[in-house]
Write a protein that holds these residues in place. Structure first.
Motif, PDB file in Angstrom:
ATOM      1  N   ALA A  40     -27.034  -3.880 -37.789  1.00  0.00           N
ATOM      2  CA  ALA A  40     -25.842  -3.137 -38.172  1.00  0.00           C
ATOM      3  C   ALA A  40     -25.983  -2.463 -39.533  1.00  0.00           C
ATOM      4  CB  ALA A  40     -24.628  -4.057 -38.178  1.00  0.00           C
ATOM      5  N   ALA A  41     -26.595  -3.142 -40.498  1.00  0.00           N
ATOM      6  CA  ALA A  41     -26.749  -2.540 -41.827  1.00  0.00           C
ATOM      7  C   ALA A  41     -27.635  -1.301 -41.756  1.00  0.00           C
ATOM      8  CB  ALA A  41     -27.327  -3.563 -42.804  1.00  0.00           C
ATOM      9  N   ASP A  42     -28.719  -1.373 -40.978  1.00  0.00           N
ATOM     10  CA  ASP A  42     -29.568  -0.193 -40.798  1.00  0.00           C
ATOM     11  C   ASP A  42     -28.797   0.922 -40.105  1.00  0.00           C
ATOM     12  OD1 ASP A  42     -31.906  -1.032 -42.041  1.00  0.00           O
ATOM     13  OD2 ASP A  42     -32.746  -1.893 -40.214  1.00  0.00           O
ATOM     14  N   ALA A  43     -27.994   0.564 -39.105  1.00  0.00           N
ATOM     15  CA  ALA A  43     -27.219   1.576 -38.393  1.00  0.00           C
ATOM     16  C   ALA A  43     -26.265   2.288 -39.336  1.00  0.00           C
ATOM     17  CB  ALA A  43     -26.446   0.930 -37.245  1.00  0.00           C
ATOM     18  N   LEU A  44     -25.612   1.552 -40.203  1.00  0.00           N
ATOM     19  CA  LEU A  44     -24.679   2.165 -41.145  1.00  0.00           C
ATOM     20  C   LEU A  44     -25.424   3.034 -42.147  1.00  0.00           C
ATOM     21  CD1 LEU A  44     -21.672   2.235 -41.696  1.00  0.00           C
ATOM     22  CD2 LEU A  44     -21.973   0.309 -43.262  1.00  0.00           C
ATOM     23  N   ARG A  45     -26.585   2.589 -42.573  1.00  0.00           N
ATOM     24  CA  ARG A  45     -27.382   3.381 -43.514  1.00  0.00           C
ATOM     25  C   ARG A  45     -27.866   4.682 -42.886  1.00  0.00           C
ATOM     26  NH1 ARG A  45     -32.858   3.478 -44.060  1.00  0.00           N
ATOM     27  NH2 ARG A  45     -33.119   1.637 -42.713  1.00  0.00           N
ATOM     28  N   ALA A  82     -17.857   1.631 -48.508  1.00  0.00           N
ATOM     29  CA  ALA A  82     -17.019   2.013 -47.377  1.00  0.00           C
ATOM     30  C   ALA A  82     -16.046   0.920 -46.933  1.00  0.00           C
ATOM     31  CB  ALA A  82     -17.896   2.417 -46.195  1.00  0.00           C
ATOM     32  N   GLY A  83     -16.289  -0.328 -47.320  1.00  0.00           N
ATOM     33  CA  GLY A  83     -15.428  -1.401 -46.861  1.00  0.00           C
ATOM     34  C   GLY A  83     -15.588  -1.737 -45.396  1.00  0.00           C
ATOM     35  N   LEU A  84     -16.704  -1.333 -44.817  1.00  0.00           N
ATOM     36  CA  LEU A  84     -16.981  -1.636 -43.418  1.00  0.00           C
ATOM     37  C   LEU A  84     -17.732  -2.958 -43.319  1.00  0.00           C
ATOM     38  CD1 LEU A  84     -18.084   1.967 -42.474  1.00  0.00           C
ATOM     39  CD2 LEU A  84     -16.080   0.808 -41.530  1.00  0.00           C
ATOM     40  N   LEU A  85     -17.446  -3.711 -42.292  1.00  0.00           N
ATOM     41  CA  LEU A  85     -18.087  -5.003 -42.086  1.00  0.00           C
ATOM     42  C   LEU A  85     -19.242  -4.850 -41.106  1.00  0.00           C
ATOM     43  CD1 LEU A  85     -14.907  -7.246 -41.718  1.00  0.00           C
ATOM     44  CD2 LEU A  85     -16.249  -6.799 -43.784  1.00  0.00           C
ATOM     45  N   THR A  86     -20.392  -5.380 -41.453  1.00  0.00           N
ATOM     46  CA  THR A  86     -21.551  -5.330 -40.566  1.00  0.00           C
ATOM     47  C   THR A  86     -21.973  -6.751 -40.217  1.00  0.00           C
ATOM     48  OG1 THR A  86     -23.084  -5.260 -42.453  1.00  0.00           O
ATOM     49  CG2 THR A  86     -22.380  -3.152 -41.529  1.00  0.00           C
ATOM     50  N   SER A  87     -22.418  -6.920 -38.991  1.00  0.00           N
ATOM     51  CA  SER A  87     -22.910  -8.226 -38.557  1.00  0.00           C
ATOM     52  C   SER A  87     -24.065  -8.029 -37.599  1.00  0.00           C
ATOM     53  CB  SER A  87     -21.788  -9.030 -37.883  1.00  0.00           C
ATOM     54  OG  SER A  87     -21.288  -8.340 -36.752  1.00  0.00           O
ATOM     55  N   GLY A  88     -24.963  -8.993 -37.579  1.00  0.00           N
ATOM     56  CA  GLY A  88     -26.114  -8.900 -36.700  1.00  0.00           C
ATOM     57  C   GLY A  88     -27.300  -8.249 -37.380  1.00  0.00           C
ATOM     58  N   PRO A  89     -28.454  -8.243 -36.710  1.00  0.00           N
ATOM     59  CA  PRO A  89     -29.703  -7.824 -37.372  1.00  0.00           C
ATOM     60  C   PRO A  89     -29.863  -6.335 -37.604  1.00  0.00           C
ATOM     61  CG  PRO A  89     -30.114  -8.377 -35.070  1.00  0.00           C
ATOM     62  CD  PRO A  89     -28.686  -8.767 -35.355  1.00  0.00           C
ATOM     63  N   GLY A 136     -11.943   6.222 -40.621  1.00  0.00           N
ATOM     64  CA  GLY A 136     -12.137   7.250 -41.647  1.00  0.00           C
ATOM     65  C   GLY A 136     -13.330   6.954 -42.525  1.00  0.00           C
ATOM     66  N   ALA A 137     -13.502   5.690 -42.884  1.00  0.00           N
ATOM     67  CA  ALA A 137     -14.658   5.306 -43.702  1.00  0.00           C
ATOM     68  C   ALA A 137     -15.943   5.472 -42.907  1.00  0.00           C
ATOM     69  CB  ALA A 137     -14.505   3.866 -44.180  1.00  0.00           C
ATOM     70  N   PHE A 138     -15.922   5.061 -41.643  1.00  0.00           N
ATOM     71  CA  PHE A 138     -17.097   5.211 -40.775  1.00  0.00           C
ATOM     72  C   PHE A 138     -17.516   6.673 -40.687  1.00  0.00           C
ATOM     73  CE2 PHE A 138     -18.942   5.742 -36.493  1.00  0.00           C
ATOM     74  CZ  PHE A 138     -19.893   4.735 -36.477  1.00  0.00           C
ATOM     75  N   CYS A 139     -16.551   7.552 -40.489  1.00  0.00           N
ATOM     76  CA  CYS A 139     -16.861   8.982 -40.383  1.00  0.00           C
ATOM     77  C   CYS A 139     -17.355   9.551 -41.710  1.00  0.00           C
ATOM     78  CB  CYS A 139     -15.642   9.750 -39.898  1.00  0.00           C
ATOM     79  SG  CYS A 139     -15.169   9.389 -38.191  1.00  0.00           S
ATOM     80  N   ARG A 140     -16.801   9.094 -42.813  1.00  0.00           N
ATOM     81  CA  ARG A 140     -17.258   9.588 -44.108  1.00  0.00           C
ATOM     82  C   ARG A 140     -18.686   9.145 -44.415  1.00  0.00           C
ATOM     83  NH1 ARG A 140     -11.841   9.458 -44.337  1.00  0.00           N
ATOM     84  NH2 ARG A 140     -10.778  11.014 -45.652  1.00  0.00           N
ATOM     85  N   VAL A 141     -19.039   7.932 -44.023  1.00  0.00           N
ATOM     86  CA  VAL A 141     -20.424   7.485 -44.188  1.00  0.00           C
ATOM     87  C   VAL A 141     -21.343   8.376 -43.356  1.00  0.00           C
ATOM     88  CG1 VAL A 141     -22.057   5.615 -43.762  1.00  0.00           C
ATOM     89  CG2 VAL A 141     -19.833   5.118 -44.792  1.00  0.00           C
ATOM     90  N   GLY A 142     -20.947   8.661 -42.114  1.00  0.00           N
ATOM     91  CA  GLY A 142     -21.765   9.495 -41.248  1.00  0.00           C
ATOM     92  C   GLY A 142     -21.894  10.917 -41.726  1.00  0.00           C
ATOM     93  N   ALA A 143     -20.909  11.379 -42.493  1.00  0.00           N
ATOM     94  CA  ALA A 143     -20.967  12.723 -43.071  1.00  0.00           C
ATOM     95  C   ALA A 143     -21.622  12.738 -44.446  1.00  0.00           C
ATOM     96  CB  ALA A 143     -19.552  13.295 -43.182  1.00  0.00           C
ATOM     97  N   GLN A 144     -22.077  11.574 -44.889  1.00  0.00           N
ATOM     98  CA  GLN A 144     -22.692  11.420 -46.210  1.00  0.00           C
ATOM     99  C   GLN A 144     -21.719  11.802 -47.325  1.00  0.00           C
ATOM    100  OE1 GLN A 144     -26.507  13.489 -46.089  1.00  0.00           O
ATOM    101  NE2 GLN A 144     -27.395  11.861 -44.850  1.00  0.00           N
ATOM    102  N   ARG A 145     -20.446  11.493 -47.096  1.00  0.00           N
ATOM    103  CA  ARG A 145     -19.420  11.683 -48.126  1.00  0.00           C
ATOM    104  C   ARG A 145     -18.983  10.358 -48.735  1.00  0.00           C
ATOM    105  NH1 ARG A 145     -21.151  16.279 -45.757  1.00  0.00           N
ATOM    106  NH2 ARG A 145     -20.083  18.121 -46.606  1.00  0.00           N
ATOM    107  N   LEU A 146     -19.575   9.260 -48.269  1.00  0.00           N
ATOM    108  CA  LEU A 146     -19.235   7.940 -48.772  1.00  0.00           C
ATOM    109  C   LEU A 146     -20.437   7.040 -48.587  1.00  0.00           C
ATOM    110  CD1 LEU A 146     -16.914   6.069 -49.815  1.00  0.00           C
ATOM    111  CD2 LEU A 146     -16.394   5.588 -47.411  1.00  0.00           C
ATOM    112  N   ALA A 147     -20.782   6.311 -49.639  1.00  0.00           N
ATOM    113  CA  ALA A 147     -21.922   5.388 -49.549  1.00  0.00           C
ATOM    114  C   ALA A 147     -21.543   4.184 -48.697  1.00  0.00           C
ATOM    115  CB  ALA A 147     -22.328   4.925 -50.941  1.00  0.00           C
ATOM    116  N   PRO A 148     -22.455   3.700 -47.872  1.00  0.00           N
ATOM    117  CA  PRO A 148     -22.144   2.523 -47.053  1.00  0.00           C
ATOM    118  C   PRO A 148     -21.626   1.353 -47.877  1.00  0.00           C
ATOM    119  CG  PRO A 148     -24.189   3.508 -46.306  1.00  0.00           C
ATOM    120  CD  PRO A 148     -23.793   4.246 -47.559  1.00  0.00           C
ATOM    121  N   SER A 149     -22.165   1.174 -49.076  1.00  0.00           N
ATOM    122  CA  SER A 149     -21.758   0.047 -49.913  1.00  0.00           C
ATOM    123  C   SER A 149     -20.323   0.180 -50.425  1.00  0.00           C
ATOM    124  CB  SER A 149     -22.705  -0.097 -51.109  1.00  0.00           C
ATOM    125  OG  SER A 149     -22.718   1.097 -51.876  1.00  0.00           O
TER     126      SER A 149
END
Length: 244
Positions: A233-238, A224-231, A209-222
């Motif tokens: 992932a943060a850009d992908a979430l943004r 969302a409580g989503l965990l990112t790892s690797g070089p 749900g958080a992932f989808c809300r970020v993708g819909a621009q209804r929730l800021a990545p910061s």
């Protein structure tokens, strides 16, 4: 969740219809969570865009070229809403007729034949997924300010898939090289939805749900409580977007 995204689009619309049918005339005029739009404006936008689906599926020229209304899709959609104000009861009936015609056209379409949708060529079931994503996001815009519950459902799997599948395009739009990103998301029922190659060096994990809300621009990545790892992932979430 149905295996058929068109079935799930119809179910999402029916759930929204049940909410809209209970609104008072005053509710329709309240501000939605979509900036600058009332609840009525949001439903009018959904009606206008659903009316375009059968036209697109048939391959007919659109009766109205959105480019006449604005230089960007968002500007054009806002201008089209401003151009067609109507009483809430008329808007509701217009959306109901449009959604029925849209679903009918999508069911009848050749599933392997891409159709032109705004600036992209999409297969009908991908188009249905984008319509599901838009109805879900705008349902949040309508229900949140009204204090109406809109719980996450298993239909979010289609939307999460869309967000992940368009990451390559999102990277390209940002002028960045596309990078593989693995997503391990927790579904509303607690099961796991996994997209991409598990061996990818970049990964996103957490609630779907958080992932989808970020993708819909209804929730800021910061937030969302989503965990990112690797070089990457943060850009992908943004850059994540639930639309093609």
């Amino acid at each position: 969740m149905s295996l058929d995204v068109i079935d799930d689009l119809e179910a999402e619309q029916e759930q929204l219809d049940a909410v809209l049918s209970r609104l008072t005339p005053e509710d329709w005029l309240l501000a939605s969570a979509a900036d600058g739009w009332t609840v009525a404006d949001v439903v009018l936008h959904l009606a206008q865009t659903e009316e375009a689906v059968p036209v697109t599926v048939r391959g007919d020229p659109p009766p109205v070229d959105w480019r006449r209304y604005g230089g960007t899709v968002d500007d054009a959609m806002a201008a089209m809403v401003r151009a067609q104000p109507a009483p809430p009861a008329e808007i509701l009936q217009r959306w109901r007729a449009a959604r029925v015609a849209s679903v009918k056209a999508l069911r009848a379409a050749d599933p392997q034949k891409p159709v032109q949708w705004v600036t992209s060529a999409l297969k009908p079931r991908t188009l249905a997924t984008t319509r599901l994503a838009e109805h879900w996001a705008h349902a949040l815009d309508i229900t949140a300010p009204l204090g109406v519950a809109w719980p996450d459902t298993m239909r979010l799997r289609h939307i999460a898939w869309l967000g992940h599948s368009t990451l390559r395009y999102a990277f390209q739009l940002a002028g960045l090289p596309a990078a593989p990103v693995f997503c391990d998301l927790t579904a509303p029922d607690g099961s796991s939805w996994r997209f991409g190659d598990p061996s990818a060096e970049s990964a996103i994990a957490g609630p779907a749900g958080a992932f989808c809300r970020v993708g819909a621009q209804r929730l800021a990545p910061s937030d969302a409580g989503l965990l990112t790892s690797g070089p990457h992932a943060a850009d992908a979430l943004r850059l994540l977007r639930n639309y093609a």
